[in-house]
Design a protein around this motif. Structure first.
Motif, PDB file in Angstrom:
ATOM      1  N   PHE A 198       0.848  -1.193   0.000  1.00 13.93           N
ATOM      2  CA  PHE A 198       0.000   0.000   0.000  1.00 13.93           C
ATOM      3  C   PHE A 198       0.884   1.243   0.000  1.00 13.93           C
ATOM      4  N   ASP A 199       0.609   2.161  -0.922  1.00 14.87           N
ATOM      5  CA  ASP A 199       1.438   3.363  -0.973  1.00 14.87           C
ATOM      6  C   ASP A 199       0.614   4.643  -0.946  1.00 14.87           C
ATOM      7  N   TYR A 200      -0.659   4.500  -0.644  1.00 14.82           N
ATOM      8  CA  TYR A 200      -1.531   5.679  -0.610  1.00 14.82           C
ATOM      9  C   TYR A 200      -2.685   5.338   0.299  1.00 14.82           C
ATOM     10  N   PHE A 201      -3.080   6.304   1.120  1.00 17.90           N
ATOM     11  CA  PHE A 201      -4.142   6.056   2.086  1.00 17.90           C
ATOM     12  C   PHE A 201      -5.117   7.233   2.090  1.00 17.90           C
ATOM     13  N   LEU A 202      -6.365   6.916   2.351  1.00 20.61           N
ATOM     14  CA  LEU A 202      -7.395   7.941   2.379  1.00 20.61           C
ATOM     15  C   LEU A 202      -8.235   7.756   3.639  1.00 20.61           C
ATOM     16  N   TRP A 203      -8.807   8.848   4.075  1.00 15.48           N
ATOM     17  CA  TRP A 203      -9.831   8.812   5.113  1.00 15.48           C
ATOM     18  C   TRP A 203     -11.135   9.312   4.491  1.00 15.48           C
ATOM     19  N   TYR A 204     -12.185   8.545   4.754  1.00 15.08           N
ATOM     20  CA  TYR A 204     -13.517   8.919   4.328  1.00 15.08           C
ATOM     21  C   TYR A 204     -14.378   9.121   5.564  1.00 15.08           C
ATOM     22  N   LYS A 205     -15.328  10.012   5.416  1.00 13.38           N
ATOM     23  CA  LYS A 205     -16.277  10.327   6.476  1.00 13.38           C
ATOM     24  C   LYS A 205     -17.654   9.945   5.973  1.00 13.38           C
ATOM     25  N   LYS A 206     -18.436   9.311   6.841  1.00 13.38           N
ATOM     26  CA  LYS A 206     -19.763   8.880   6.409  1.00 13.38           C
ATOM     27  C   LYS A 206     -20.817   9.263   7.442  1.00 13.38           C
ATOM     28  N   TYR A 207     -21.798  10.031   6.969  1.00 13.06           N
ATOM     29  CA  TYR A 207     -22.986  10.327   7.769  1.00 13.06           C
ATOM     30  C   TYR A 207     -24.049   9.270   7.471  1.00 13.06           C
ATOM     31  N   PRO A 208     -24.971   9.046   8.399  1.00  8.99           N
ATOM     32  CA  PRO A 208     -26.066   8.104   8.133  1.00  8.99           C
ATOM     33  C   PRO A 208     -26.822   8.482   6.869  1.00  8.99           C
ATOM     34  N   ALA A 209     -27.219   7.505   6.108  1.00  4.29           N
ATOM     35  CA  ALA A 209     -28.011   7.675   4.888  1.00  4.29           C
ATOM     36  C   ALA A 209     -27.267   8.441   3.795  1.00  4.29           C
ATOM     37  N   GLU A 210     -25.964   8.551   3.921  1.00  5.75           N
ATOM     38  CA  GLU A 210     -25.166   9.152   2.859  1.00  5.75           C
ATOM     39  C   GLU A 210     -24.014   8.224   2.517  1.00  5.75           C
ATOM     40  N   GLY A 211     -23.457   8.416   1.317  1.00  2.00           N
ATOM     41  CA  GLY A 211     -22.271   7.660   0.963  1.00  2.00           C
ATOM     42  C   GLY A 211     -21.036   8.259   1.610  1.00  2.00           C
ATOM     43  N   PRO A 212     -19.933   7.503   1.645  1.00  2.00           N
ATOM     44  CA  PRO A 212     -18.683   8.052   2.184  1.00  2.00           C
ATOM     45  C   PRO A 212     -18.217   9.251   1.356  1.00  2.00           C
ATOM     46  N   THR A 213     -17.696  10.257   2.031  1.00  2.58           N
ATOM     47  CA  THR A 213     -17.127  11.404   1.340  1.00  2.58           C
ATOM     48  C   THR A 213     -15.650  11.522   1.696  1.00  2.58           C
ATOM     49  N   PHE A 214     -14.869  11.832   0.702  1.00  2.00           N
ATOM     50  CA  PHE A 214     -13.429  11.938   0.869  1.00  2.00           C
ATOM     51  C   PHE A 214     -13.081  13.063   1.839  1.00  2.00           C
ATOM     52  N   LEU A 215     -12.145  12.777   2.730  1.00  5.38           N
ATOM     53  CA  LEU A 215     -11.746  13.766   3.727  1.00  5.38           C
ATOM     54  C   LEU A 215     -10.298  14.234   3.501  1.00  5.38           C
ATOM     55  N   ILE A 216      -9.373  13.300   3.521  1.00  6.38           N
ATOM     56  CA  ILE A 216      -7.967  13.644   3.404  1.00  6.38           C
ATOM     57  C   ILE A 216      -7.200  12.394   2.999  1.00  6.38           C
ATOM     58  N   SER A 217      -6.067  12.593   2.347  1.00  7.38           N
ATOM     59  CA  SER A 217      -5.262  11.451   1.910  1.00  7.38           C
ATOM     60  C   SER A 217      -3.800  11.696   2.227  1.00  7.38           C
ATOM     61  N   ILE A 218      -3.012  10.637   2.104  1.00  9.47           N
ATOM     62  CA  ILE A 218      -1.571  10.762   2.292  1.00  9.47           C
ATOM     63  C   ILE A 218      -0.857   9.725   1.434  1.00  9.47           C
ATOM     64  N   SER A 219       0.205  10.170   0.799  1.00 12.24           N
ATOM     65  CA  SER A 219       1.049   9.272   0.036  1.00 12.24           C
ATOM     66  C   SER A 219       2.129   8.701   0.946  1.00 12.24           C
ATOM     67  N   SER A 220       2.611   7.515   0.601  1.00 16.24           N
ATOM     68  CA  SER A 220       3.622   6.882   1.460  1.00 16.24           C
ATOM     69  C   SER A 220       4.976   7.594   1.428  1.00 16.24           C
ATOM     70  N   ILE A 221       5.131   8.570   0.530  1.00 15.47           N
ATOM     71  CA  ILE A 221       6.396   9.314   0.523  1.00 15.47           C
ATOM     72  C   ILE A 221       6.376  10.432   1.566  1.00 15.47           C
ATOM     73  N   LYS A 222       5.225  10.620   2.187  1.00 12.45           N
ATOM     74  CA  LYS A 222       5.102  11.633   3.231  1.00 12.45           C
ATOM     75  C   LYS A 222       4.814  10.958   4.562  1.00 12.45           C
ATOM     76  N   ASP A 223       5.039  11.702   5.641  1.00  8.90           N
ATOM     77  CA  ASP A 223       4.630  11.171   6.932  1.00  8.90           C
ATOM     78  C   ASP A 223       3.546  12.035   7.574  1.00  8.90           C
TER      79      ASP A 223
END
Lengths: 113, 111
Positions: B30-55
Motif C-alpha cells: 500500500f502506498d496511498y491512504f485515504l480517510w472517508y467520512k460517512k454520515y447516516p443515509a449518505e455515501g462516504p465522502t473523501f476527507l484527506i489522503s496521504i502518500s507513502s512518501i510523506k509522513d
C-alpha cells in the motif's frame, strides 16, 4: 453538477429473488465500482468496470454480476438472494481506472427477508 | 483478509478537544491512504489522503500521520466540532481499481 446517483435508495426483497441496482457516475467519469457494506463493517469491493469492461472482481459468488453501459452507467445484479445479502450497496465513480480519486453515491439499502 | 484495520469501533470526545482515530494495515505494498467520512443515509465522502512518501498531511483542522515502519496511520481532528460526528473509514487503494476499507470508527463529539 450531479454527483454519483444510485437507485433505488431502499429495497426489500424476499429470499431467492433477483435484484438490480443502478448507478449513474459523475459526468465524464468512466469508471464505476461497486461495494457492499454490511452493518458494522467497512465497504467490501465487489466489482470495478472501466470503459465498459470488468477490470476487477472481489471475493463474491457468481450470483453477483454487473455491467456498464455505453453512457458509463452501471447495474449490479444479484440472483438467488440470501438473507446475508442484506447490506448497503455503494457505487463509486472515478475519472479513470485509477481508484485514488473515487466519489461515492448515497447507496442502496437492500433488505432481504 | 483484513488488510486494513480500525480497532476502535467508537470514540467520544468533547467539543474543542482533539480527536485521534487510528488505522493499521498489513500490506506493505500500500502506498496511498485515504480517510472517508460517512454520515447516516449518505455515501462516504473523501476527507484527506496521504502518500507513502510523506509522513504527514494537513488540511485545515484535519491532519493525517503515517508511520510506515509501524504500518500505522492516524487522523487528528483539532478542534473537534459536533458536526464532525460521523463514521470515519480508513482506506487503501490497491491495484488501481479497488479500496480496502477498515471497519470504521464512529466518532461522537459532545457539545
Amino acid at each position: 453538477d450531479a454527483g454519483v446517483t444510485q437507485s433505488p435508495t431502499h429495497l426489500i426483497k424476499t429470499r431467492g429473488q433477483h435484484v438490480t441496482l443502478r448507478c449513474s457516475p459523475i459526468s465524464g467519469h468512466k469508471s464505476v465500482s461497486w461495494y457492499q457494506q454490511v452493518l458494522g463493517q467497512g465497504p467490501q469491493f465487489i466489482f470495478q468496470y472501466y470503459e465498459k469492461e470488468e477490470r476487477g472482481r472481489g471475493n463474491f459468488p457468481d450470483r453477483f454480476s454487473a455491467r456498464q453501459f455505453p453512457n458509463y452507467s452501471s447495474e449490479l445484479n444479484v440472483n438467488a438472494l440470501l438473507l446475508g445479502d442484506s447490506a448497503l450497496y455503494l457505487c463509486a465513480s472515478s475519472l479513470g481506472q485509477d481508484h485514488t480519486e473515487a466519489f461515492f453515491g448515497q447507496g442502496t439499502r437492500l433488505t432481504v427477508v | 483478509d483484513q488488510q486494513v484495520k480500525q480497532n476502535s469501533p467508537s470514540l467520544s470526545v468533547q467539543e474543542g478537544r482533539i480527536s485521534i482515530l487510528n488505522c493499521d494495515y498489513t500490506n506493505s505494498m500500500f502506498d496511498y491512504f485515504l480517510w472517508y467520512k460517512k454520515y447516516p443515509a449518505e455515501g462516504p465522502t473523501f476527507l484527506i489522503s496521504i502518500s507513502s512518501i510523506k509522513d504527514k498531511n494537513e488540511d485545515g483542522r484535519f491532519t493525517v500521520f503515517l508511520n510506515k515502519s509501524a504500518k500505522h496511520l492516524s487522523l487528528h481532528i483539532v478542534p473537534s466540532q459536533p458536526g464532525d460526528s460521523a463514521v470515519y473509514f480508513c482506506a487503501a487503494p490497491y491495484n488501481f481499481n479497488k479500496f480496502y476499507f477498515g471497519s470504521g470508527t464512529k466518532l461522537n463529539v459532545k457539545p
